[in-house]
Structure formats: structure tokens, C-alpha cells
Design a protein around this motif. Sequence first.
Motif, PDB file in Angstrom:
ATOM      1  N   GLY A   1       1.324  -1.278   0.390  1.00  0.00           N
ATOM      2  CA  GLY A   1      -0.256  -0.261  -0.082  1.00  0.00           C
ATOM      3  C   GLY A   1       1.093   1.273   0.020  1.00  0.00           C
ATOM      4  N   PHE A   2       1.497   1.128   1.120  1.00  0.00           N
ATOM      5  CA  PHE A   2       2.598   2.615   0.603  1.00  0.00           C
ATOM      6  C   PHE A   2       3.124   2.899  -0.264  1.00  0.00           C
ATOM      7  CE2 PHE A   2       2.199   2.369   5.946  1.00  0.00           C
ATOM      8  CZ  PHE A   2       1.416   3.013   5.877  1.00  0.00           C
ATOM      9  N   HIS A   3       3.866   1.909  -1.195  1.00  0.00           N
ATOM     10  CA  HIS A   3       4.800   2.139  -2.033  1.00  0.00           C
ATOM     11  C   HIS A   3       4.006   2.494  -3.590  1.00  0.00           C
ATOM     12  CE1 HIS A   3       8.477   2.272   0.293  1.00  0.00           C
ATOM     13  NE2 HIS A   3       8.186   0.849   1.203  1.00  0.00           N
ATOM     14  N   VAL A   4       3.136   1.291  -3.121  1.00  0.00           N
ATOM     15  CA  VAL A   4       1.898   1.632  -4.418  1.00  0.00           C
ATOM     16  C   VAL A   4       1.628   3.812  -4.648  1.00  0.00           C
ATOM     17  CG1 VAL A   4      -0.119   1.556  -5.199  1.00  0.00           C
ATOM     18  CG2 VAL A   4       1.173  -0.091  -5.234  1.00  0.00           C
ATOM     19  N   ARG A   5       1.050   4.152  -4.063  1.00  0.00           N
ATOM     20  CA  ARG A   5       1.281   5.443  -3.046  1.00  0.00           C
ATOM     21  C   ARG A   5       2.455   6.304  -3.481  1.00  0.00           C
ATOM     22  NH1 ARG A   5      -1.084   7.220   2.690  1.00  0.00           N
ATOM     23  NH2 ARG A   5       1.214   6.946   3.223  1.00  0.00           N
ATOM     24  N   GLY A   6       3.482   5.643  -3.412  1.00  0.00           N
ATOM     25  CA  GLY A   6       4.197   6.506  -3.700  1.00  0.00           C
ATOM     26  C   GLY A   6       4.792   6.439  -4.924  1.00  0.00           C
ATOM     27  N   ALA A   7       5.068   5.275  -5.600  1.00  0.00           N
ATOM     28  CA  ALA A   7       5.121   5.152  -6.915  1.00  0.00           C
ATOM     29  C   ALA A   7       3.789   5.673  -7.913  1.00  0.00           C
ATOM     30  CB  ALA A   7       4.415   3.481  -7.725  1.00  0.00           C
ATOM     31  N   VAL A   8       2.678   5.845  -7.666  1.00  0.00           N
ATOM     32  CA  VAL A   8       1.826   7.365  -7.835  1.00  0.00           C
ATOM     33  C   VAL A   8       1.564   8.334  -7.885  1.00  0.00           C
ATOM     34  CG1 VAL A   8      -1.223   7.725  -7.491  1.00  0.00           C
ATOM     35  CG2 VAL A   8      -0.306   5.147  -7.667  1.00  0.00           C
ATOM     36  N   LYS A   9       2.243   8.971  -6.631  1.00  0.00           N
ATOM     37  CA  LYS A   9       3.130  10.015  -6.204  1.00  0.00           C
ATOM     38  C   LYS A   9       3.626  10.393  -7.294  1.00  0.00           C
ATOM     39  CE  LYS A   9       4.504  13.310  -3.012  1.00  0.00           C
ATOM     40  NZ  LYS A   9       4.784  12.889  -1.569  1.00  0.00           N
ATOM     41  N   ALA A  10       5.324   8.834  -7.653  1.00  0.00           N
ATOM     42  CA  ALA A  10       6.121  10.125  -8.723  1.00  0.00           C
ATOM     43  C   ALA A  10       5.662   9.416  -9.276  1.00  0.00           C
ATOM     44  CB  ALA A  10       7.050   8.597  -8.096  1.00  0.00           C
ATOM     45  N   GLY A  11       4.732   9.062 -10.179  1.00  0.00           N
ATOM     46  CA  GLY A  11       3.872   8.576 -11.388  1.00  0.00           C
ATOM     47  C   GLY A  11       4.021   7.610 -12.342  1.00  0.00           C
ATOM     48  N   ALA A  12       3.283   6.833 -11.875  1.00  0.00           N
ATOM     49  CA  ALA A  12       3.410   5.518 -12.307  1.00  0.00           C
ATOM     50  C   ALA A  12       2.138   5.218 -13.145  1.00  0.00           C
ATOM     51  CB  ALA A  12       3.438   4.769 -10.465  1.00  0.00           C
ATOM     52  N   THR A  13       2.143   4.392 -14.001  1.00  0.00           N
ATOM     53  CA  THR A  13       0.715   4.372 -14.185  1.00  0.00           C
ATOM     54  C   THR A  13       0.183   3.105 -14.351  1.00  0.00           C
ATOM     55  OG1 THR A  13       2.029   2.716 -16.393  1.00  0.00           O
ATOM     56  CG2 THR A  13       1.638   6.012 -16.359  1.00  0.00           C
ATOM     57  N   ARG A  14      -0.843   3.030 -14.033  1.00  0.00           N
ATOM     58  CA  ARG A  14      -1.114   1.280 -14.096  1.00  0.00           C
ATOM     59  C   ARG A  14      -1.129   0.375 -14.894  1.00  0.00           C
ATOM     60  NH1 ARG A  14      -6.122  -2.287 -14.656  1.00  0.00           N
ATOM     61  NH2 ARG A  14      -7.527  -2.515 -12.750  1.00  0.00           N
ATOM     62  N   ASP A  15      -0.895   0.560 -16.291  1.00  0.00           N
ATOM     63  CA  ASP A  15       0.399  -0.261 -16.863  1.00  0.00           C
ATOM     64  C   ASP A  15       1.857  -0.543 -16.071  1.00  0.00           C
ATOM     65  OD1 ASP A  15      -1.492  -0.298 -18.170  1.00  0.00           O
ATOM     66  OD2 ASP A  15      -0.805   0.700 -20.300  1.00  0.00           O
ATOM     67  N   GLU A  16       2.394   0.587 -15.633  1.00  0.00           N
ATOM     68  CA  GLU A  16       3.543   0.304 -14.840  1.00  0.00           C
ATOM     69  C   GLU A  16       3.436  -1.249 -13.615  1.00  0.00           C
ATOM     70  OE1 GLU A  16       6.608   3.797 -16.110  1.00  0.00           O
ATOM     71  OE2 GLU A  16       4.536   3.947 -15.016  1.00  0.00           O
ATOM     72  N   ILE A  17       2.172  -0.614 -12.794  1.00  0.00           N
ATOM     73  CA  ILE A  17       2.085  -1.454 -11.791  1.00  0.00           C
ATOM     74  C   ILE A  17       1.466  -3.085 -12.362  1.00  0.00           C
ATOM     75  CG2 ILE A  17       0.300  -1.564  -9.708  1.00  0.00           C
ATOM     76  CD1 ILE A  17       2.138   0.544  -9.416  1.00  0.00           C
ATOM     77  N   VAL A  18       1.080  -2.692 -13.316  1.00  0.00           N
ATOM     78  CA  VAL A  18       0.383  -4.702 -13.866  1.00  0.00           C
ATOM     79  C   VAL A  18       2.115  -4.730 -13.913  1.00  0.00           C
ATOM     80  CG1 VAL A  18      -0.643  -5.289 -16.207  1.00  0.00           C
ATOM     81  CG2 VAL A  18      -1.524  -4.190 -14.959  1.00  0.00           C
ATOM     82  N   GLU A  19       2.865  -4.251 -14.961  1.00  0.00           N
ATOM     83  CA  GLU A  19       3.575  -5.062 -15.327  1.00  0.00           C
ATOM     84  C   GLU A  19       4.790  -5.487 -14.160  1.00  0.00           C
ATOM     85  OE1 GLU A  19       5.873  -3.704 -18.895  1.00  0.00           O
ATOM     86  OE2 GLU A  19       4.069  -3.280 -19.441  1.00  0.00           O
TER      87      GLU A  19
END
Length: 110
Positions: free
Chosen positions: A64-82
Motif C-alpha cells: 500500500g505505501f509503495h503503490v501510493r509512493g509509485a503513484v505520487k512518482a508518476g507510475a501508471t496502472r500499466d507499470e503496476i501491472v507489469e
Amino acid sequence: MDWTAALNETTDLTKDFRKAHPEAAKAFTQMHHAALSDGALSTKDKELQCVAIGIATRCVDCIGFHVRGAVKAGATRDEIVETIATCIMMGGGPSYMYGVKALEAYDQLT
């Protein structure tokens, strides 16, 4: 799972520890900021690595914390999926189950 509520609850718990042992909490926070700052790898790439490690170690709060951090850093849903797909390839079924939790976190936290 309500990811915002879960992260708020964990944050409240860490506040109690910060009061009990402020030196250790401060040192961890400093290490966190130093490790995740832009360098040869971007903060986004590092946060995605943290999501992968959270999945691999089955740490729901880390996810949870690092998904939130990734979103804040500009990660896309596709990057999370990969990132999840790579975890599944390396970790099999358990990574699949925690990976879908990471995707749910992304969907709720964006």
C-alpha cells in the motif's frame, strides 16, 4: 480492502512507535528518503521495486505505501501491472495473490 483506511491505521501505529523510540524511527525515515531519492534510478523505478518486494515478501502495508509512493512518482496502472506480472513470474501463486492486492491498491489510491 479499504487501502486509504488501512494506510491511515498503520500510520497511526507508527506514530506510537515514533514516540517510544524516536531515534530509530527518525533513522528509518532518513534511510527511506535517501534510498528512494532520484539517482541512477528514478524515484518511480525505486518505488516500483518496492512494490515488487512488498508483493514477494507478502507485506500488505508495504504494498500500500509503495503503490501510493509509485503513484505520487508518476507510475501508471500499466507499470503496476507489469511489476505484478514480473512478481508472478518469479514468485508464482503467492505473488499472484498479493499482486492483485497491489492492483486493487492502485485503483483505490488513484
